[in-house]
Scaffold this motif. Structure first.
Motif, PDB file in Angstrom:
ATOM      1  N   GLU A  66      16.038  67.594  39.643  1.00 19.04           N
ATOM      2  CA  GLU A  66      17.311  66.878  39.801  1.00 19.04           C
ATOM      3  C   GLU A  66      18.519  67.804  39.551  1.00 19.04           C
ATOM      4  O   GLU A  66      18.664  68.349  38.462  1.00 19.04           O
ATOM      5  CB  GLU A  66      17.326  65.726  38.776  1.00 19.04           C
ATOM      6  N   PRO A  67      19.411  67.993  40.527  1.00 21.91           N
ATOM      7  CA  PRO A  67      20.542  68.910  40.318  1.00 21.91           C
ATOM      8  C   PRO A  67      21.480  68.414  39.215  1.00 21.91           C
ATOM      9  O   PRO A  67      22.116  69.205  38.539  1.00 21.91           O
ATOM     10  CB  PRO A  67      21.269  68.911  41.663  1.00 21.91           C
ATOM     11  N   ASP A  68      21.509  67.091  39.019  1.00 24.55           N
ATOM     12  CA  ASP A  68      22.359  66.533  37.966  1.00 24.55           C
ATOM     13  C   ASP A  68      21.975  67.072  36.594  1.00 24.55           C
ATOM     14  O   ASP A  68      22.812  67.241  35.720  1.00 24.55           O
ATOM     15  CB  ASP A  68      22.245  65.002  37.949  1.00 24.55           C
ATOM     16  N   LEU A  69      20.659  67.341  36.430  1.00 29.47           N
ATOM     17  CA  LEU A  69      20.182  67.802  35.132  1.00 29.47           C
ATOM     18  C   LEU A  69      20.926  69.059  34.706  1.00 29.47           C
ATOM     19  O   LEU A  69      21.381  69.173  33.568  1.00 29.47           O
ATOM     20  CB  LEU A  69      18.683  68.098  35.212  1.00 29.47           C
ATOM     21  N   ARG A  70      21.074  69.968  35.659  1.00 31.67           N
ATOM     22  CA  ARG A  70      21.744  71.221  35.321  1.00 31.67           C
ATOM     23  C   ARG A  70      23.183  70.988  34.905  1.00 31.67           C
ATOM     24  O   ARG A  70      23.661  71.520  33.919  1.00 31.67           O
ATOM     25  CB  ARG A  70      21.699  72.160  36.535  1.00 31.67           C
ATOM     26  N   ARG A  71      23.840  70.144  35.721  1.00 34.68           N
ATOM     27  CA  ARG A  71      25.242  69.858  35.425  1.00 34.68           C
ATOM     28  C   ARG A  71      25.373  69.224  34.046  1.00 34.68           C
ATOM     29  O   ARG A  71      26.235  69.599  33.251  1.00 34.68           O
ATOM     30  CB  ARG A  71      25.817  68.932  36.493  1.00 34.68           C
ATOM     31  N   GLN A  72      24.471  68.312  33.754  1.00 33.80           N
ATOM     32  CA  GLN A  72      24.528  67.646  32.456  1.00 33.80           C
ATOM     33  C   GLN A  72      24.332  68.646  31.330  1.00 33.80           C
ATOM     34  O   GLN A  72      25.064  68.648  30.335  1.00 33.80           O
ATOM     35  CB  GLN A  72      23.455  66.563  32.368  1.00 33.80           C
ATOM     36  N   LEU A  73      23.306  69.519  31.508  1.00 33.12           N
ATOM     37  CA  LEU A  73      23.022  70.499  30.465  1.00 33.12           C
ATOM     38  C   LEU A  73      24.220  71.407  30.234  1.00 33.12           C
ATOM     39  O   LEU A  73      24.599  71.680  29.094  1.00 33.12           O
ATOM     40  CB  LEU A  73      21.804  71.338  30.843  1.00 33.12           C
ATOM     41  N   ARG A  74      24.824  71.840  31.362  1.00 32.37           N
ATOM     42  CA  ARG A  74      25.993  72.709  31.233  1.00 32.37           C
ATOM     43  C   ARG A  74      27.112  71.971  30.508  1.00 32.37           C
ATOM     44  O   ARG A  74      27.779  72.526  29.641  1.00 32.37           O
ATOM     45  CB  ARG A  74      26.482  73.174  32.608  1.00 32.37           C
ATOM     46  N   ALA A  75      27.278  70.686  30.871  1.00 31.11           N
ATOM     47  CA  ALA A  75      28.337  69.890  30.254  1.00 31.11           C
ATOM     48  C   ALA A  75      28.105  69.752  28.758  1.00 31.11           C
ATOM     49  O   ALA A  75      29.028  69.730  27.953  1.00 31.11           O
ATOM     50  CB  ALA A  75      28.411  68.523  30.920  1.00 31.11           C
ATOM     51  N   LEU A  76      26.807  69.706  28.400  1.00 29.37           N
ATOM     52  CA  LEU A  76      26.485  69.562  26.974  1.00 29.37           C
ATOM     53  C   LEU A  76      26.606  70.893  26.232  1.00 29.37           C
ATOM     54  O   LEU A  76      26.314  70.969  25.051  1.00 29.37           O
ATOM     55  CB  LEU A  76      25.066  69.019  26.820  1.00 29.37           C
ATOM     56  N   GLY A  77      26.965  71.937  26.952  1.00 27.74           N
ATOM     57  CA  GLY A  77      27.217  73.209  26.304  1.00 27.74           C
ATOM     58  C   GLY A  77      26.047  74.172  26.301  1.00 27.74           C
ATOM     59  O   GLY A  77      26.059  75.153  25.565  1.00 27.74           O
ATOM     60  N   ALA A  78      25.007  73.904  27.106  1.00 29.15           N
ATOM     61  CA  ALA A  78      23.875  74.832  27.174  1.00 29.15           C
ATOM     62  C   ALA A  78      24.306  76.115  27.875  1.00 29.15           C
ATOM     63  O   ALA A  78      25.129  76.075  28.790  1.00 29.15           O
ATOM     64  CB  ALA A  78      22.716  74.198  27.935  1.00 29.15           C
ATOM     65  N   THR A  79      23.754  77.242  27.449  1.00 23.96           N
ATOM     66  CA  THR A  79      24.078  78.495  28.129  1.00 23.96           C
ATOM     67  C   THR A  79      23.344  78.504  29.456  1.00 23.96           C
ATOM     68  O   THR A  79      22.427  77.701  29.697  1.00 23.96           O
ATOM     69  CB  THR A  79      23.625  79.708  27.308  1.00 23.96           C
ATOM     70  N   ARG A  80      23.709  79.435  30.282  1.00 26.72           N
ATOM     71  CA  ARG A  80      23.089  79.565  31.593  1.00 26.72           C
ATOM     72  C   ARG A  80      21.572  79.794  31.445  1.00 26.72           C
ATOM     73  O   ARG A  80      20.754  79.250  32.167  1.00 26.72           O
ATOM     74  CB  ARG A  80      23.726  80.789  32.267  1.00 26.72           C
ATOM     75  N   TRP A  81      21.239  80.589  30.464  1.00 23.79           N
ATOM     76  CA  TRP A  81      19.856  80.947  30.176  1.00 23.79           C
ATOM     77  C   TRP A  81      19.061  79.718  29.744  1.00 23.79           C
ATOM     78  O   TRP A  81      17.962  79.458  30.244  1.00 23.79           O
ATOM     79  CB  TRP A  81      19.869  82.025  29.096  1.00 23.79           C
ATOM     80  N   GLN A  82      19.677  78.938  28.830  1.00 23.18           N
ATOM     81  CA  GLN A  82      19.009  77.717  28.341  1.00 23.18           C
ATOM     82  C   GLN A  82      18.819  76.734  29.489  1.00 23.18           C
ATOM     83  O   GLN A  82      17.778  76.090  29.612  1.00 23.18           O
ATOM     84  CB  GLN A  82      19.848  77.063  27.238  1.00 23.18           C
ATOM     85  N   THR A  83      19.835  76.656  30.343  1.00 15.93           N
ATOM     86  CA  THR A  83      19.758  75.743  31.484  1.00 15.93           C
ATOM     87  C   THR A  83      18.586  76.133  32.387  1.00 15.93           C
ATOM     88  O   THR A  83      17.767  75.301  32.778  1.00 15.93           O
ATOM     89  CB  THR A  83      21.060  75.812  32.312  1.00 15.93           C
ATOM     90  N   THR A  84      18.497  77.422  32.671  1.00 10.24           N
ATOM     91  CA  THR A  84      17.433  77.904  33.557  1.00 10.24           C
ATOM     92  C   THR A  84      16.059  77.589  32.978  1.00 10.24           C
ATOM     93  O   THR A  84      15.163  77.113  33.680  1.00 10.24           O
ATOM     94  CB  THR A  84      17.569  79.424  33.766  1.00 10.24           C
ATOM     95  N   LEU A  85      15.914  77.826  31.678  1.00 10.87           N
ATOM     96  CA  LEU A  85      14.619  77.561  31.051  1.00 10.87           C
ATOM     97  C   LEU A  85      14.274  76.074  31.124  1.00 10.87           C
ATOM     98  O   LEU A  85      13.128  75.712  31.403  1.00 10.87           O
ATOM     99  CB  LEU A  85      14.629  78.036  29.590  1.00 10.87           C
ATOM    100  N   SER A  86      15.256  75.219  30.916  1.00 13.71           N
ATOM    101  CA  SER A  86      14.981  73.778  30.984  1.00 13.71           C
ATOM    102  C   SER A  86      14.584  73.379  32.395  1.00 13.71           C
ATOM    103  O   SER A  86      13.683  72.565  32.597  1.00 13.71           O
ATOM    104  CB  SER A  86      16.212  72.962  30.588  1.00 13.71           C
ATOM    105  N   VAL A  87      15.279  73.955  33.357  1.00  9.75           N
ATOM    106  CA  VAL A  87      14.949  73.628  34.747  1.00  9.75           C
ATOM    107  C   VAL A  87      13.513  74.077  35.043  1.00  9.75           C
ATOM    108  O   VAL A  87      12.730  73.334  35.644  1.00  9.75           O
ATOM    109  CB  VAL A  87      15.955  74.303  35.711  1.00  9.75           C
ATOM    110  N   LEU A  88      13.164  75.277  34.585  1.00  6.23           N
ATOM    111  CA  LEU A  88      11.806  75.775  34.817  1.00  6.23           C
ATOM    112  C   LEU A  88      10.785  74.866  34.141  1.00  6.23           C
ATOM    113  O   LEU A  88       9.710  74.601  34.676  1.00  6.23           O
ATOM    114  CB  LEU A  88      11.651  77.203  34.271  1.00  6.23           C
ATOM    115  N   TYR A  89      11.153  74.377  32.960  1.00  8.91           N
ATOM    116  CA  TYR A  89      10.237  73.492  32.255  1.00  8.91           C
ATOM    117  C   TYR A  89      10.025  72.223  33.069  1.00  8.91           C
ATOM    118  O   TYR A  89       8.902  71.739  33.218  1.00  8.91           O
ATOM    119  CB  TYR A  89      10.791  73.157  30.857  1.00  8.91           C
ATOM    120  N   GLU A  90      11.087  71.704  33.630  1.00  8.40           N
ATOM    121  CA  GLU A  90      10.969  70.501  34.451  1.00  8.40           C
ATOM    122  C   GLU A  90      10.139  70.786  35.705  1.00  8.40           C
ATOM    123  O   GLU A  90       9.484  69.901  36.235  1.00  8.40           O
ATOM    124  CB  GLU A  90      12.353  69.983  34.858  1.00  8.40           C
TER     125      GLU A  90
END
Lengths: 307, 219
Positions: free
Chosen positions: B112-136
């Motif tokens: 879901e592309p929204d997930l990334r936007r949400q994570l970024r909005a919550l203050g996740a770093t680019r790296w953290q966002t990528t890892l979460s996306v990979l986990y999903e």
């Protein structure tokens, strides 16, 4: 849908281009076989008009050496035209060729391993074995000849020297006729080859020559395949030849037609008669690569005609 | 059929080549695929088309190119890899990498592309966002790895060309099947074929197991 497919074409084209570039950049070890203009290669014209009835098919199991050398391409069109037949050539090792015959999957076999041919006939799988021709084996290796076999008088002596020096030797290892001969020479030398220097590949003669060439190793080859490989990037030279233990007779055996209904017994017989006839034997004698004859006619009819 | 040490050796060598190539192609393919999926750059569509084309690279052509590269007359001849296990792993890596990139690409894109936007909005770093996306995307990635494993272990043309099917050195399950068939030992060929099937079955069983577990843990 139209956009991606156009893109795909462009990509495919680029990929092909890059592949071609790759190939020209690194010299390919292509065999420069020059199937010398044979009188036989004349009208290879496809199905003639008179072919009102569909051509029959003859399934011939043979060894890679007869096919790779180009001999069959040179002589079979004559048979195909004369008898309105299509010959399906299955070029494999002698072991598999005989097994194909044993299973009744082919009509006729043309191989070179006398002991196994006789066993094949004795077991009732084949009608009879007929002499066709012979060629010879040669021991090839790097020009530098690190093991020093060039002075060997016999194949056995050469093999003993190679084993003593533990020089890399590439073996067919595929139960082919050539492999059978190699094993019998090792047996005569009373050596059981094993170790890092002895590489059993289980591949055809062409592949084994490539592997030996890459590793600058020794191997036993049939002369035909060796000659057909000579050319750019092939550096192995003949080191030992002419020894009696290196002669290689070929036999043709029609498969026992009682095995199953699909075996074309009469056609197989016709093929054997044609192959051993004086005319065809002369075609075989006239087949050369780079001016060198590869096979020497040796059928009974031919021998009788010579006398 | 008894598990002859020679047979075992061939099985282990097959696994060696397969796992080796899979590790290399994963190390290359997952980061590249993720980067492709998450980055926008001009010509991305063309690159994507390249990757999807690469997923269908004819293995025997890859084998030929690797052979020409590693041949003594070729540019990488000095490596002395030809007819060794290194050459087989190299060829298989080239075959499997586009597959891994492609699967990574599509499974990351399916998150879901929204997930990334949400994570970024919550203050996740680019790296953290990528890892979460990979986990999903992990399920898709596992499917990709298993598919890669299956295609590598069952490949025959390339490993025959660059490995040479040398007994005790580069003979693997698929080339053993070819050899035994050529020898006329159809029963032995079939036995090797069955082992190959068993290995594939085992891999798929592991996949199904993982699938079940990941299915349960996904909210």
């Amino acid at each position: 849908m139209s956009k991606p497919s156009k893109l795909y074409l462009i990509v495919l084209f680029t990929l092909l281009l890059s592949l071609t570039a790759c190939q020209t950049a690194s010299p390919t070890p292509t065999a420069t076989v020059a199937p010398t203009a044979e009188p036989t290669a004349e009208p290879t014209a496809e199905p003639t008009v008179e072919a009102a009835d569909a051509p029959q098919t003859l399934r011939l199991a043979t060894t890679t050496s007869t096919d790779d050398s180009g001999l069959l391409d040179a002589i079979l069109p004559v048979f195909e035209e004369e008898f309105n037949v299509t010959v399906d050539v299955i070029a494999v090792g002698t072991g598999q060729a005989l097994e194909l015959g044993r299973n009744g999957d082919v009509d006729v076999v043309l191989v070179h391993d006398r002991a196994r041919e006789d066993a094949f006939v004795a077991e009732g799988h084949g009608v009879a074995r007929f002499d066709v021709m012979y060629n010879d084996f040669i021991i090839v290796g790097p020009e530098a000849d690190p093991a020093g076999i060039a002075d060997s008088a016999t194949a056995v002596e050469a093999f003993t020297t190679i084993a003593g020096a533990e020089a890399v030797f590439v073996s067919r290892g595929d139960d082919s006729g050539t492999h059978g001969r190699e094993k019998s020479i090792w047996a005569l030398a009373e050596i059981e080859p094993a170790g890092d220097w002895y590489q059993s590949t289980g591949q055809g003669m062409g592949e084994v020559l490539t592997i030996a060439n890459e590793q600058q190793a020794y191997t036993l080859a049939d002369r035909g395949t060796y000659l057909s490989r000579l050319g750019e990037n092939f550096e192995l030279v003949i080191l030992v030849e002419g020894d009696d233990s290196l002669l290689n007779p070929y036999g043709v055996i029609p498969v026992n037609p009682e095995k199953n209904d699909s075996i074309n017994g009469p056609l197989a017989e016709q093929f054997v008669n044609w192959l051993t006839s004086v005319e065809t034997q002369e075609l075989i004698a006239g087949f050369t690569i780079n001016g060198e004859p590869l096979f020497f006619p040796d059928s009974e009819t031919y021998r009788a005609a010579q006398e | 059929m008894s598990l002859d040490p020679l047979v075992l050796e061939i099985v282990l060598r097959s696994l060696h080549v397969t796992v080796g190539a899979l590790i290399f192609s994963t190390v290359i393919g997952v980061p590249v695929g993720t980067w492709f999926a998450l980055t926008h750059f001009p010509g991305k569509r063309i690159f994507t088309a390249f990757i999807y084309t690469g997923m269908g690279l004819p293995p025997v052509v890859v084998g030929l190119v690797v052979y020409l590269l590693l041949s003594r007359a070729g540019p990488l001849g000095s490596l002395d890899w030809l007819f060794k296990i290194e050459a087989m792993i190299l060829a298989q890596t080239i075959i499997a990498t586009p597959l891994i990139i492609g699967v990574t690409l599509s499974s990351v894109l399916s998150v879901e592309p929204d997930l990334r936007r949400q994570l970024r909005a919550l203050g996740a770093t680019r790296w953290q966002t990528t890892l979460s996306v990979l986990y999903e995307a992990r399920f898709g990635l596992i499917v990709g790895l298993v598919a890669g494993f299956g295609s590598i272990i069952s490949e025959v043309g390339a490993v025959m060309l660059v490995g040479g099917n040398i007994e005790g050195r580069t003979r693997v399950l698929t080339t053993a099947v070819v050899l035994e068939t050529r020898r006329g030992a159809f029963d032995l060929a079939l036995a090797f074929g069955i082992i190959l099937l068993l290995v594939a079955l085992l891999t798929n069983a592991v996949l199904v197991g993982l699938q079940g577990r990941s299915g349960r843990s996904t909210p």
